[in-house]
Scaffold this active site. Structure first.
Site, PDB file in Angstrom:
ATOM      1  N   GLY A   1      98.458 146.002   3.133  1.00 54.90           N
ATOM      2  CA  GLY A   1      97.606 146.506   4.190  1.00 54.90           C
ATOM      3  C   GLY A   1      96.682 145.463   4.794  1.00 54.90           C
ATOM      4  O   GLY A   1      96.799 144.255   4.546  1.00 54.90           O
ATOM      5  N   TYR A   2      95.725 145.962   5.598  1.00 50.42           N
ATOM      6  CA  TYR A   2      94.821 145.061   6.298  1.00 50.42           C
ATOM      7  C   TYR A   2      93.945 144.286   5.327  1.00 50.42           C
ATOM      8  O   TYR A   2      93.583 143.126   5.587  1.00 50.42           O
ATOM      9  CB  TYR A   2      93.944 145.856   7.268  1.00 50.42           C
ATOM     10  CG  TYR A   2      93.070 144.982   8.120  1.00 50.42           C
ATOM     11  CD1 TYR A   2      93.621 144.220   9.150  1.00 50.42           C
ATOM     12  CD2 TYR A   2      91.701 144.893   7.896  1.00 50.42           C
ATOM     13  CE1 TYR A   2      92.825 143.396   9.937  1.00 50.42           C
ATOM     14  CE2 TYR A   2      90.902 144.070   8.680  1.00 50.42           C
ATOM     15  CZ  TYR A   2      91.464 143.324   9.695  1.00 50.42           C
ATOM     16  OH  TYR A   2      90.691 142.510  10.456  1.00 50.42           O
TER      17      TYR A   2
ATOM     18  N   TYR B   1     100.295 149.374   9.384  1.00 50.87           N
ATOM     19  CA  TYR B   1      99.464 149.088   8.218  1.00 50.87           C
ATOM     20  C   TYR B   1      98.306 150.073   8.148  1.00 50.87           C
ATOM     21  O   TYR B   1      97.905 150.670   9.137  1.00 50.87           O
ATOM     22  CB  TYR B   1      98.919 147.654   8.263  1.00 50.87           C
ATOM     23  CG  TYR B   1      98.017 147.364   9.438  1.00 50.87           C
ATOM     24  CD1 TYR B   1      96.639 147.572   9.356  1.00 50.87           C
ATOM     25  CD2 TYR B   1      98.544 146.884  10.643  1.00 50.87           C
ATOM     26  CE1 TYR B   1      95.813 147.311  10.432  1.00 50.87           C
ATOM     27  CE2 TYR B   1      97.718 146.618  11.723  1.00 50.87           C
ATOM     28  CZ  TYR B   1      96.354 146.828  11.615  1.00 50.87           C
ATOM     29  OH  TYR B   1      95.530 146.576  12.679  1.00 50.87           O
ATOM     30  N   CYS B   2      97.787 150.241   6.949  1.00 49.50           N
ATOM     31  CA  CYS B   2      96.517 150.916   6.733  1.00 49.50           C
ATOM     32  C   CYS B   2      95.660 149.970   5.901  1.00 49.50           C
ATOM     33  O   CYS B   2      95.947 148.774   5.820  1.00 49.50           O
ATOM     34  CB  CYS B   2      96.686 152.293   6.096  1.00 49.50           C
ATOM     35  SG  CYS B   2      97.679 152.320   4.587  1.00 49.50           S
ATOM     36  N   TRP B   3      94.606 150.461   5.283  1.00 49.55           N
ATOM     37  CA  TRP B   3      93.671 149.549   4.617  1.00 49.55           C
ATOM     38  C   TRP B   3      94.333 148.812   3.452  1.00 49.55           C
ATOM     39  O   TRP B   3      94.242 147.603   3.329  1.00 49.55           O
ATOM     40  CB  TRP B   3      92.447 150.328   4.149  1.00 49.55           C
ATOM     41  CG  TRP B   3      91.449 149.490   3.403  1.00 49.55           C
ATOM     42  CD1 TRP B   3      91.032 149.656   2.126  1.00 49.55           C
ATOM     43  CD2 TRP B   3      90.746 148.351   3.900  1.00 49.55           C
ATOM     44  NE1 TRP B   3      90.108 148.695   1.782  1.00 49.55           N
ATOM     45  CE2 TRP B   3      89.917 147.872   2.858  1.00 49.55           C
ATOM     46  CE3 TRP B   3      90.731 147.672   5.119  1.00 49.55           C
ATOM     47  CZ2 TRP B   3      89.090 146.760   2.998  1.00 49.55           C
ATOM     48  CZ3 TRP B   3      89.910 146.568   5.263  1.00 49.55           C
ATOM     49  CH2 TRP B   3      89.106 146.125   4.212  1.00 49.55           C
TER      50      TRP B   3
END
Length: 266
Positions: free
Chosen positions: A33-34, A5-7
């Protein structure tokens, strides 16, 4: 099976997922994402809290509430150990040596994970806590629901509480400088004369005198004010009196609390 995951769950995590799959890893990408995960945790904590009936273990500082809670958990009951998750005992002296508190976000994720695993048809036992456990905040929806729970109250004698605290906080014996620094936080809440006397007790290792006065002058008055104000059913609480907070005494208290609830259901 890594979860990547990324933001916002966009190109970076998507590209990395593709690469992992190309080399034979069963990788997945976290949708949204997060940021989406955090929103899911926060929203879920609000709704999950409303699903459970809490039995709240009350009692003055040193009543071994956490130990009784853990003994109830060892008997197969559902417990929410807020102090355990927060790595803190919930008072000015509650920090644990060499165990930093988790970040607020991780604390909330742990709460979500624990609550998600509970059966709403069964009670959840929890210790009476304030909104803050050390530096961490208990989510508002959760603390509000806990404070609507049915209270049971441990009435332990002061001698028993002093003896228990001398054992439960024995790590301060080898760190007197740390204990003295923590006591100075009470400046403004206690007179300079009282604080000087307590610091002297630490210097001369008069541990029992220190604990007894901390209970009499600080913790007990604070507890009485907070319980009457915060817990709706505290006046109707069933009381369990004891002068034994040894390991065997704690086991007996756990059995008595569970037997009492069983009798109420019957």
């Amino acid at each position: 099976k890594p979860l990547i995951y990324c933001w916002r769950g966009g190109d970076r995590s998507g590209s990395m997922t593709t690469i992992f799959k190309a080399i034979g890893w069963h990788a997945g990408q976290l949708d949204g994402g997060y940021k989406a995960w955090r929103r899911h945790v926060i929203d879920s904590l609000e709704t999950l809290a409303q699903q459970f009936n809490f039995y709240v273990i009350c009692g003055a500082t040193g009543s071994a509430k956490t130990r009784v809670l853990q003994a109830i958990g060892a008997r197969g009951e559902q417990i929410l150990d807020l102090e355990g998750l927060a790595c803190h005992k919930g008072s000015v002296l509650g920090m644990l040596p060499n165990q930093p508190q988790p970040a607020q976000k991780w604390f909330e994720t742990q709460l979500f994970t624990v609550l998600q695993g509970f059966d709403p048809q069964r009670p959840v036992y929890v210790e009476a806590e304030s909104r803050k456990v050390g530096n961490l905040h208990v989510p508002e929806a959760l603390i509000a629901r806990i404070r609507q729970g049915r209270c049971v109250h441990i009435n332990a004698s002061r001698d028993a509480r002093v003896e228990f605290l001398l054992q439960d906080y024995n790590y301060f014996y080898s760190q007197p400088d740390l204990l003295q620094r923590r006591l100075t936080i009470l400046e403004g809440l206690q007179s300079n004369q009282t604080l000087e006397r307590w610091l002297g007790y630490v210097a001369t290792q008069q541990w029992a005198d220190l604990v007894r006065e901390l209970l009499e002058l600080h913790y007990d008055p604070l507890y009485l004010r907070s319980q009457q104000y915060n817990f709706a059913s505290v006046d109707a609480a069933q009381h369990f009196s004891t002068d034994d907070l040894s390991p065997a005494g704690i086991e007996r208290l756990a059995d008595a609390l569970l037997q009492s609830r069983t009798a109420q259901i019957a």
